[in-house]
Design a protein around this motif. Sequence first.
Motif, PDB file in Angstrom:
ATOM      1  N   HIS A 125     -16.211  14.672  -2.326  1.00 38.18           N
ATOM      2  CA  HIS A 125     -17.382  13.912  -3.936  1.00 38.18           C
ATOM      3  C   HIS A 125     -16.600  13.916  -5.130  1.00 38.18           C
ATOM      4  N   ASN A 126     -15.379  13.586  -5.054  1.00 36.70           N
ATOM      5  CA  ASN A 126     -14.719  13.265  -6.070  1.00 36.70           C
ATOM      6  C   ASN A 126     -14.539  11.753  -6.743  1.00 36.70           C
ATOM      7  N   ILE A 127     -14.362  11.166  -7.767  1.00 35.73           N
ATOM      8  CA  ILE A 127     -14.501   9.343  -7.461  1.00 35.73           C
ATOM      9  C   ILE A 127     -12.925   9.537  -8.327  1.00 35.73           C
ATOM     10  N   LYS A 128     -12.873   8.798  -7.025  1.00 40.99           N
ATOM     11  CA  LYS A 128     -11.659   7.749  -7.874  1.00 40.99           C
ATOM     12  C   LYS A 128     -12.081   6.207  -8.103  1.00 40.99           C
ATOM     13  N   PHE A 129     -10.615   5.198  -9.082  1.00 35.33           N
ATOM     14  CA  PHE A 129     -11.126   4.264  -9.416  1.00 35.33           C
ATOM     15  C   PHE A 129     -10.453   3.887  -8.499  1.00 35.33           C
ATOM     16  N   TYR A 132      -6.507  -2.406  -8.599  1.00 35.15           N
ATOM     17  CA  TYR A 132      -6.450  -3.500  -8.742  1.00 35.15           C
ATOM     18  C   TYR A 132      -6.061  -4.109  -7.642  1.00 35.15           C
ATOM     19  N   GLY A 133      -6.949  -5.109  -6.708  1.00 36.73           N
ATOM     20  CA  GLY A 133      -6.052  -6.104  -5.771  1.00 36.73           C
ATOM     21  C   GLY A 133      -5.866  -5.165  -4.811  1.00 36.73           C
ATOM     22  N   ALA A 134      -6.350  -4.239  -4.183  1.00 31.97           N
ATOM     23  CA  ALA A 134      -6.129  -3.729  -2.911  1.00 31.97           C
ATOM     24  C   ALA A 134      -7.291  -3.437  -1.962  1.00 31.97           C
ATOM     25  N   GLY A 135      -8.038  -3.554  -2.750  1.00 36.33           N
ATOM     26  CA  GLY A 135      -9.430  -3.850  -1.454  1.00 36.33           C
ATOM     27  C   GLY A 135     -10.519  -2.892  -2.190  1.00 36.33           C
ATOM     28  N   LEU A 136     -11.069  -2.417  -2.169  1.00 33.19           N
ATOM     29  CA  LEU A 136     -12.199  -1.840  -2.264  1.00 33.19           C
ATOM     30  C   LEU A 136     -12.361  -0.293  -1.849  1.00 33.19           C
ATOM     31  N   LEU A 141      -4.055   5.793  -6.015  1.00 36.83           N
ATOM     32  CA  LEU A 141      -2.768   6.191  -6.024  1.00 36.83           C
ATOM     33  C   LEU A 141      -2.673   5.291  -4.487  1.00 36.83           C
ATOM     34  N   GLY A 142      -3.799   4.786  -4.236  1.00 35.91           N
ATOM     35  CA  GLY A 142      -2.655   3.832  -2.687  1.00 35.91           C
ATOM     36  C   GLY A 142      -3.416   5.034  -1.172  1.00 35.91           C
ATOM     37  N   TYR A 143      -4.453   5.743  -1.703  1.00 32.50           N
ATOM     38  CA  TYR A 143      -4.603   6.568  -0.920  1.00 32.50           C
ATOM     39  C   TYR A 143      -5.375   5.221  -0.081  1.00 32.50           C
TER      40      TYR A 143
END
Length: 148
Positions: A125-129, A132-136, A141-143
């Motif tokens: 239940h966190n919100i992470k941005f 860009y360009g890595a998929g939805l 952080l790349g997770y």
Amino acid sequence: MGNENSNTHVANATGKPLRIYYHVEMMTLNELVVEAGAEIGGSISETGASVSSKVSSNVKSVFKPDSRIRYIRLPVNDYCKFSGEGELFVCVFVEDNHNEKSCVDTISINFHVPSDRSFIVTANHNIKFQKYGAGLWIDDLGYDHRPK
């Protein structure tokens, strides 16, 4: 104010259905609700009678959106695009599995989403941005939050 070519998406990695209210300005949110309950019990034994009681009350603040505020219902492990918007403020709630008109948990209130930024509501239940360009499903952080 609005951007017809918005690229803002939201991905639901919570494992639960979500309801997301959104608006270009901060939303007025609160209405106080008072809940009260009572319990009375008793017993009789050889040593005497006993009576017990319990009274409880709860005051909580609930989201009461203006009818002009739009919302989306986002199924489990799905994503969607916000169309025609720029900068947004979002309120994210977990819907009740048994009553789609009711929400059982609040994830965020007036979370600020800059123009053309997408976000993921994670399993905890966190919100992470989104990166860009890595998929939805990939956060900054790349997770990878992609449903398994």
